[in-house]
Design an enzyme around this catalytic site. Structure first.
Site, PDB file in Angstrom:
ATOM      1  N   TRP A   1      46.893  31.456  33.544  1.00  0.00           N
ATOM      2  CA  TRP A   1      47.280  32.870  33.663  1.00  0.00           C
ATOM      3  C   TRP A   1      48.255  33.013  34.817  1.00  0.00           C
ATOM      4  O   TRP A   1      48.111  32.384  35.866  1.00  0.00           O
ATOM      5  CB  TRP A   1      46.044  33.719  33.952  1.00  0.00           C
ATOM      6  CG  TRP A   1      45.480  34.450  32.780  1.00  0.00           C
ATOM      7  CD1 TRP A   1      44.780  33.919  31.741  1.00  0.00           C
ATOM      8  CD2 TRP A   1      45.565  35.857  32.534  1.00  0.00           C
ATOM      9  NE1 TRP A   1      44.399  34.908  30.867  1.00  0.00           N
ATOM     10  CE2 TRP A   1      44.870  36.110  31.323  1.00  0.00           C
ATOM     11  CE3 TRP A   1      46.157  36.923  33.221  1.00  0.00           C
ATOM     12  CZ2 TRP A   1      44.746  37.387  30.784  1.00  0.00           C
ATOM     13  CZ3 TRP A   1      46.023  38.192  32.686  1.00  0.00           C
ATOM     14  CH2 TRP A   1      45.346  38.406  31.489  1.00  0.00           C
TER      15      TRP A   1
ATOM     16  N   SER B   1      41.222  32.080  35.557  1.00  0.00           N
ATOM     17  CA  SER B   1      40.422  31.822  36.761  1.00  0.00           C
ATOM     18  C   SER B   1      38.922  31.833  36.494  1.00  0.00           C
ATOM     19  O   SER B   1      38.162  31.158  37.192  1.00  0.00           O
ATOM     20  CB  SER B   1      40.778  32.859  37.828  1.00  0.00           C
ATOM     21  OG  SER B   1      42.135  32.718  38.213  1.00  0.00           O
ATOM     22  N   TRP B   2      38.527  32.613  35.478  1.00  0.00           N
ATOM     23  CA  TRP B   2      37.105  32.668  35.151  1.00  0.00           C
ATOM     24  C   TRP B   2      36.545  31.280  34.856  1.00  0.00           C
ATOM     25  O   TRP B   2      35.376  30.990  35.155  1.00  0.00           O
ATOM     26  CB  TRP B   2      36.866  33.593  33.948  1.00  0.00           C
ATOM     27  CG  TRP B   2      35.445  33.743  33.542  1.00  0.00           C
ATOM     28  CD1 TRP B   2      34.789  33.017  32.577  1.00  0.00           C
ATOM     29  CD2 TRP B   2      34.483  34.657  34.083  1.00  0.00           C
ATOM     30  NE1 TRP B   2      33.470  33.430  32.488  1.00  0.00           N
ATOM     31  CE2 TRP B   2      33.274  34.441  33.387  1.00  0.00           C
ATOM     32  CE3 TRP B   2      34.535  35.646  35.067  1.00  0.00           C
ATOM     33  CZ2 TRP B   2      32.116  35.169  33.672  1.00  0.00           C
ATOM     34  CZ3 TRP B   2      33.368  36.368  35.353  1.00  0.00           C
ATOM     35  CH2 TRP B   2      32.189  36.131  34.658  1.00  0.00           C
TER      36      TRP B   2
ATOM     37  N   VAL C   1      45.398  32.782  39.931  1.00  0.00           N
ATOM     38  CA  VAL C   1      46.091  33.990  40.415  1.00  0.00           C
ATOM     39  C   VAL C   1      45.530  35.189  39.676  1.00  0.00           C
ATOM     40  O   VAL C   1      45.692  35.305  38.447  1.00  0.00           O
ATOM     41  CB  VAL C   1      47.614  33.888  40.175  1.00  0.00           C
ATOM     42  CG1 VAL C   1      48.291  35.199  40.594  1.00  0.00           C
ATOM     43  CG2 VAL C   1      48.212  32.726  40.944  1.00  0.00           C
TER      44      VAL C   1
ATOM     45  N   GLU D   1      44.843  47.833  35.562  1.00  0.00           N
ATOM     46  CA  GLU D   1      44.374  49.229  35.506  1.00  0.00           C
ATOM     47  C   GLU D   1      42.850  49.338  35.488  1.00  0.00           C
ATOM     48  O   GLU D   1      42.281  50.386  35.730  1.00  0.00           O
ATOM     49  CB  GLU D   1      44.923  49.884  34.226  1.00  0.00           C
ATOM     50  CG  GLU D   1      46.448  50.003  34.189  1.00  0.00           C
ATOM     51  CD  GLU D   1      46.926  50.502  32.831  1.00  0.00           C
ATOM     52  OE1 GLU D   1      48.052  51.016  32.748  1.00  0.00           O
ATOM     53  OE2 GLU D   1      46.128  50.393  31.857  1.00  0.00           O
ATOM     54  N   THR D   2      42.211  48.247  35.163  1.00  0.00           N
ATOM     55  CA  THR D   2      40.756  48.323  34.970  1.00  0.00           C
ATOM     56  C   THR D   2      40.027  47.570  36.090  1.00  0.00           C
ATOM     57  O   THR D   2      40.655  47.048  37.005  1.00  0.00           O
ATOM     58  CB  THR D   2      40.370  47.661  33.616  1.00  0.00           C
ATOM     59  OG1 THR D   2      40.612  46.243  33.730  1.00  0.00           O
ATOM     60  CG2 THR D   2      41.194  48.246  32.477  1.00  0.00           C
TER      61      THR D   2
ATOM     62  N   HIS E   1      38.502  44.830  35.613  1.00  0.00           N
ATOM     63  CA  HIS E   1      38.438  43.411  35.223  1.00  0.00           C
ATOM     64  C   HIS E   1      38.693  42.517  36.419  1.00  0.00           C
ATOM     65  O   HIS E   1      38.039  41.538  36.719  1.00  0.00           O
ATOM     66  CB  HIS E   1      39.483  43.175  34.149  1.00  0.00           C
ATOM     67  CG  HIS E   1      39.255  41.965  33.337  1.00  0.00           C
ATOM     68  ND1 HIS E   1      40.238  41.393  32.577  1.00  0.00           N
ATOM     69  CD2 HIS E   1      38.149  41.192  33.150  1.00  0.00           C
ATOM     70  CE1 HIS E   1      39.754  40.314  31.968  1.00  0.00           C
ATOM     71  NE2 HIS E   1      38.488  40.185  32.297  1.00  0.00           N
TER      72      HIS E   1
ATOM     73  N   PHE F   1      39.333  26.837  48.008  1.00  0.00           N
ATOM     74  CA  PHE F   1      39.515  28.126  47.336  1.00  0.00           C
ATOM     75  C   PHE F   1      41.011  28.453  47.283  1.00  0.00           C
ATOM     76  O   PHE F   1      41.582  28.969  48.240  1.00  0.00           O
ATOM     77  CB  PHE F   1      38.750  29.219  48.088  1.00  0.00           C
ATOM     78  CG  PHE F   1      38.766  30.561  47.397  1.00  0.00           C
ATOM     79  CD1 PHE F   1      39.522  31.611  47.904  1.00  0.00           C
ATOM     80  CD2 PHE F   1      38.042  30.764  46.237  1.00  0.00           C
ATOM     81  CE1 PHE F   1      39.539  32.847  47.274  1.00  0.00           C
ATOM     82  CE2 PHE F   1      38.052  32.006  45.598  1.00  0.00           C
ATOM     83  CZ  PHE F   1      38.806  33.040  46.127  1.00  0.00           C
TER      84      PHE F   1
ATOM     85  N   ARG G   1      52.947  35.048  48.392  1.00  0.00           N
ATOM     86  CA  ARG G   1      51.971  33.988  48.722  1.00  0.00           C
ATOM     87  C   ARG G   1      52.247  32.686  47.990  1.00  0.00           C
ATOM     88  O   ARG G   1      51.614  31.670  48.245  1.00  0.00           O
ATOM     89  CB  ARG G   1      50.569  34.523  48.464  1.00  0.00           C
ATOM     90  CG  ARG G   1      50.128  35.515  49.544  1.00  0.00           C
ATOM     91  CD  ARG G   1      49.155  36.560  49.051  1.00  0.00           C
ATOM     92  NE  ARG G   1      48.854  37.506  50.134  1.00  0.00           N
ATOM     93  CZ  ARG G   1      49.661  38.515  50.468  1.00  0.00           C
ATOM     94  NH1 ARG G   1      50.810  38.720  49.793  1.00  0.00           N
ATOM     95  NH2 ARG G   1      49.363  39.319  51.473  1.00  0.00           N
TER      96      ARG G   1
HETATM   97  O1  LIG Z   1      43.439  33.852  36.031  1.00  0.00           O
HETATM   98  C1  LIG Z   1      43.407  35.009  35.599  1.00  0.00           C
HETATM   99  N1  LIG Z   1      42.657  35.311  34.508  1.00  0.00           N
HETATM  100  C2  LIG Z   1      42.609  36.584  34.029  1.00  0.00           C
HETATM  101  N2  LIG Z   1      41.852  36.839  32.935  1.00  0.00           N
HETATM  102  C3  LIG Z   1      41.368  35.781  32.047  1.00  0.00           C
HETATM  103  C4  LIG Z   1      40.011  35.221  32.518  1.00  0.00           C
HETATM  104  O2  LIG Z   1      40.158  34.465  33.724  1.00  0.00           O
HETATM  105  C5  LIG Z   1      39.423  34.308  31.440  1.00  0.00           C
HETATM  106  O3  LIG Z   1      40.304  33.223  31.226  1.00  0.00           O
HETATM  107  C6  LIG Z   1      39.190  35.038  30.128  1.00  0.00           C
HETATM  108  O4  LIG Z   1      38.418  36.219  30.397  1.00  0.00           O
HETATM  109  C7  LIG Z   1      38.438  34.164  29.125  1.00  0.00           C
HETATM  110  O5  LIG Z   1      37.219  33.749  29.673  1.00  0.00           O
HETATM  111  C8  LIG Z   1      43.328  37.614  34.668  1.00  0.00           C
HETATM  112  N3  LIG Z   1      43.267  38.961  34.224  1.00  0.00           N
HETATM  113  O6  LIG Z   1      42.556  39.291  33.239  1.00  0.00           O
HETATM  114  O7  LIG Z   1      43.966  39.873  34.828  1.00  0.00           O
HETATM  115  C9  LIG Z   1      44.126  37.278  35.809  1.00  0.00           C
HETATM  116  O8  LIG Z   1      44.820  38.126  36.439  1.00  0.00           O
HETATM  117  N4  LIG Z   1      44.144  35.985  36.234  1.00  0.00           N
END
Ligand SMILES: O=c1[nH]c(NC[C@H](O)[C@H](O)[C@H](O)CO)c([N+](=O)[O-])c(=O)[nH]1
Length: 192
Positions: free
Chosen positions: A27, A61-62, A118, A123-124, A126, A151, A165
């Protein structure tokens, strides 16, 4: 940009015997790529051998905490089955998908793993939920596994903060350099 008192005070350490993993999200790749380059360049400048740097990617990132854990576990399994071995010359540097790790990466334990992502506020809510979960997840992973997890996740409020950054704005600093330094320092001190 006004100068700031903030920022790390890095130390000089010899990374020539270290094996470092990097897991990065895809992402916001226009920011991820310079961060990844800054991280790798710093590792190389500290003496880490190219072939001892293993890079993997995940969607976002999740997925970073589970990817760090998988990277660590795969290398531990291979190291034990291959009779251990130093970080030395056992590795092929490659950019592999997570699924390929267990087959493509030679065996040796990692000395540190760097998680790069990153997150940019939208807007939400999330952003808040992912930022909180990922930071706690990476901290828990390093403490549970006993391996330094650096990190490298930017949690920024707008695109310009992200660009700054990643060293993309005039006079700005690439935070990937700090993450590379931290990985070498912790890797050396962990093995001391
Ligand atoms: O790494 C990111 N993942 C993001 N979402 C995806 C998330 O990390 C997962 O990959 C996804 O939810 C599937 O599990 C982001 N946003 O939603 O804004 C973001 O800004 N950065």
């Amino acid at each position: 940009m006004a100068s700031s008192l903030k920022g790390p005070t890095p130390q000089q350490h010899d990374g020539s015997a270290l094996r470092i993993g990097i897991v990065h999200a895809r992402w916001n790749s226009t920011i991820i790529e310079p961060l990844l380059k800054g991280t790798k360049d710093k590792l190389l400048a500290c003496g880490v051998k190219e072939k001892n740097i293993v890079v993997e990617s995940v969607p976002g990132s999740w997925e970073l905490p589970i990817a760090v854990k998988s990277m660590y576990s795969a290398s531990q399994v291979q190291a034990s089955s291959a009779g251990g071995g130093s970080a030395g010359d056992l590795l092929a540097s490659s950019t592999t998908d997570l699924t390929a790790l267990s087959s493509s990466t030679a065996s040796a334990p990692f000395d540190a793993i760097i998680a790069i992502g990153v997150l940019i506020k939208g807007e939400t809510m999330h952003f808040e939920y992912i930022s909180d979960a990922v930071s706690h997840g990476l901290m828990r992973t390093q403490l549970d596994l006993g391996i330094p997890v650096i990190f490298g996740v930017l949690t920024v409020l707008n695109d310009d903060q992200a660009k700054a950054r990643a060293g993309l704005l005039s006079g700005s600093h690439n935070h990937g350099e700090d993450w590379g330094s931290a990985a070498v320092e912790l890797g050396v001190k962990r093995g001391a």
